[in-house]
Design a protein around this motif. Structure first.
Motif, PDB file in Angstrom:
ATOM      1  N   GLN A   1      -2.524   4.585  16.030  1.00 35.29           N
ATOM      2  CA  GLN A   1      -3.979   4.759  16.155  1.00 35.29           C
ATOM      3  C   GLN A   1      -4.343   6.243  16.232  1.00 35.29           C
ATOM      4  OE1 GLN A   1      -6.142   2.154  18.980  1.00 35.29           O
ATOM      5  NE2 GLN A   1      -4.186   1.107  19.282  1.00 35.29           N
ATOM      6  N   ALA A   2      -3.577   6.977  17.058  1.00 34.88           N
ATOM      7  CA  ALA A   2      -3.861   8.405  17.213  1.00 34.88           C
ATOM      8  C   ALA A   2      -3.659   9.149  15.895  1.00 34.88           C
ATOM      9  CB  ALA A   2      -2.957   8.985  18.302  1.00 34.88           C
ATOM     10  N   LYS A   3      -2.605   8.813  15.157  1.00 31.13           N
ATOM     11  CA  LYS A   3      -2.372   9.437  13.864  1.00 31.13           C
ATOM     12  C   LYS A   3      -3.540   9.149  12.921  1.00 31.13           C
ATOM     13  CE  LYS A   3       1.499   8.632  11.870  1.00 31.13           C
ATOM     14  NZ  LYS A   3       2.718   7.874  11.462  1.00 31.13           N
ATOM     15  N   GLY A   4      -4.004   7.906  12.915  1.00 29.51           N
ATOM     16  CA  GLY A   4      -5.118   7.538  12.043  1.00 29.51           C
ATOM     17  C   GLY A   4      -6.374   8.333  12.356  1.00 29.51           C
ATOM     18  N   MET A   5      -6.635   8.551  13.644  1.00 27.90           N
ATOM     19  CA  MET A   5      -7.807   9.338  14.045  1.00 27.90           C
ATOM     20  C   MET A   5      -7.698  10.777  13.543  1.00 27.90           C
ATOM     21  SD  MET A   5      -8.048   7.912  17.931  1.00 27.90           S
ATOM     22  CE  MET A   5      -8.695   9.491  18.462  1.00 27.90           C
TER      23      MET A   5
ATOM     24  N   MET B   1      -5.847  11.890  11.031  1.00 22.97           N
ATOM     25  CA  MET B   1      -5.919  11.893   9.568  1.00 22.97           C
ATOM     26  C   MET B   1      -7.368  11.822   9.096  1.00 22.97           C
ATOM     27  SD  MET B   1      -2.735   9.259   8.892  1.00 22.97           S
ATOM     28  CE  MET B   1      -3.073   9.025   7.133  1.00 22.97           C
ATOM     29  N   GLU B   2      -8.138  10.955   9.736  1.00 25.62           N
ATOM     30  CA  GLU B   2      -9.535  10.792   9.320  1.00 25.62           C
ATOM     31  C   GLU B   2     -10.357  12.023   9.653  1.00 25.62           C
ATOM     32  OE1 GLU B   2     -13.315   7.749  10.106  1.00 25.62           O
ATOM     33  OE2 GLU B   2     -11.373   7.382  11.043  1.00 25.62           O
ATOM     34  N   ARG B   3     -10.143  12.587  10.831  1.00 28.35           N
ATOM     35  CA  ARG B   3     -10.970  13.710  11.276  1.00 28.35           C
ATOM     36  C   ARG B   3     -10.654  14.998  10.530  1.00 28.35           C
ATOM     37  NH1 ARG B   3     -11.886  14.608  17.581  1.00 28.35           N
ATOM     38  NH2 ARG B   3     -12.844  12.565  17.180  1.00 28.35           N
TER      39      ARG B   3
ATOM     40  N   VAL C   1      -5.800  15.058   6.843  1.00 22.94           N
ATOM     41  CA  VAL C   1      -4.373  15.338   6.650  1.00 22.94           C
ATOM     42  C   VAL C   1      -3.639  14.016   6.410  1.00 22.94           C
ATOM     43  CG1 VAL C   1      -4.431  17.431   8.048  1.00 22.94           C
ATOM     44  CG2 VAL C   1      -3.940  15.237   9.146  1.00 22.94           C
ATOM     45  N   ASP C   2      -2.383  14.112   5.975  1.00 22.56           N
ATOM     46  CA  ASP C   2      -1.618  12.895   5.760  1.00 22.56           C
ATOM     47  C   ASP C   2      -0.900  12.476   7.045  1.00 22.56           C
ATOM     48  OD1 ASP C   2       0.684  14.478   6.036  1.00 22.56           O
ATOM     49  OD2 ASP C   2       0.948  14.697   3.873  1.00 22.56           O
ATOM     50  N   ALA C   3      -0.149  11.370   6.969  1.00 14.92           N
ATOM     51  CA  ALA C   3       0.486  10.800   8.155  1.00 14.92           C
ATOM     52  C   ALA C   3       1.537  11.739   8.752  1.00 14.92           C
ATOM     53  CB  ALA C   3       1.122   9.454   7.813  1.00 14.92           C
ATOM     54  N   VAL C   4       2.291  12.399   7.871  1.00 13.01           N
ATOM     55  CA  VAL C   4       3.328  13.311   8.362  1.00 13.01           C
ATOM     56  C   VAL C   4       2.698  14.484   9.102  1.00 13.01           C
ATOM     57  CG1 VAL C   4       5.176  14.890   7.681  1.00 13.01           C
ATOM     58  CG2 VAL C   4       4.961  12.667   6.549  1.00 13.01           C
TER      59      VAL C   4
END
Length: 238
Positions: free
Chosen positions: A191-195, A197-199, A202-205
């Protein structure tokens, strides 16, 4: 009834203990604390001569804990072992063997423990069985009696059976908890990664790299960093 001379009796006891452990572990509410607490209660009933039962655990021989006990005496005796770094339950845990104190009044193997145990408790007989616990933790399942010479060969046979089944059940319950915690951790980090990435686009890595740097810079576990970010995003007014 002398179960040690009766194979059918030993097998029947073995099956009964296995059924107890299986029923306990199969329950949906059987977390590791519940499993070990109820196993201690059953040990006090199933193991011949036992009045009380408890579980002693230690990591590297430093901190001693009592995760389960049927009475205050096992807890107090573990505190005495902590105080003096000696005792039958610790020896069983460290040396991977069964320790039998037939009469605490005359046993001389643990002098400091013996002195305080006699002064502070009515316990006179102890039998401790090593528990095979995954990881660096060591432990013992212990039974106690206020009578000297309360335990014999039958106690040892059934106690070893019970300790073996208890080790399996407790380790399984602990592994389940660790697995659930790992799944929860992965979900929160996702969830934190998704936030991120959206903000920040950037990508997942790269998002994971941001989380890792925040964790390193703040000296806070990565899971906690992720949890705080998600909680802050979900709080009113954020």
């Amino acid at each position: 009834m002398e179960l040690v001379n009766d194979p059918a009796g030993v097998e029947g006891t073995h099956l009964r203990i296995a059924e107890i452990v299986h029923e306990l572990y199969s329950r949906p509410d059987a977390d590791s604390d519940t499993v070990i607490a109820e196993l201690a209660e059953h040990a006090a009933v199933e193991i011949p001569g036992a009045q009380y039962a408890g579980v002693t655990v230690t990591r590297n021989g430093k901190q001693i804990d009592t995760p389960a006990a049927t009475h205050q005496w096992p807890i107090l005796l573990d505190k005495i072992q902590q105080r003096h770094r000696e005792g039958p339950c610790l020896t069983a845990a460290w040396d991977e063997r069964t320790i039998h104190v037939e009469d605490l009044e005359t046993d001389e193997r643990f002098p400091k423990y013996r002195e305080d145990a006699l002064a502070e408790t009515p316990i006179r007989s102890i039998m401790a069985f090593q528990l095979f616990i995954a990881g660096e933790t060591m432990g013992a399942l212990n039974v106690y009696s206020e009578k000297p010479h309360a335990f014999g060969q039958e106690t040892k046979v059934i106690g070893l059976i019970f300790a073996t089944h208890s080790s399996v059940a407790w380790n399984a319950a602990r592994r389940d908890e660790q697995f659930k915690k790992a799944l929860a951790s992965r979900d929160v980090i996702g969830q934190a990664k998704g936030m991120i990435m959206e903000r920040y686009g950037v990508d997942a890595v790269q998002a994971f790299g941001v989380l890792r740097k925040l964790s390193q810079d703040s000296n806070v576990p990565l899971y906690q960093v992720a949890t705080d970010l998600v909680a802050k995003a979900q709080s009113p007014g954020s």
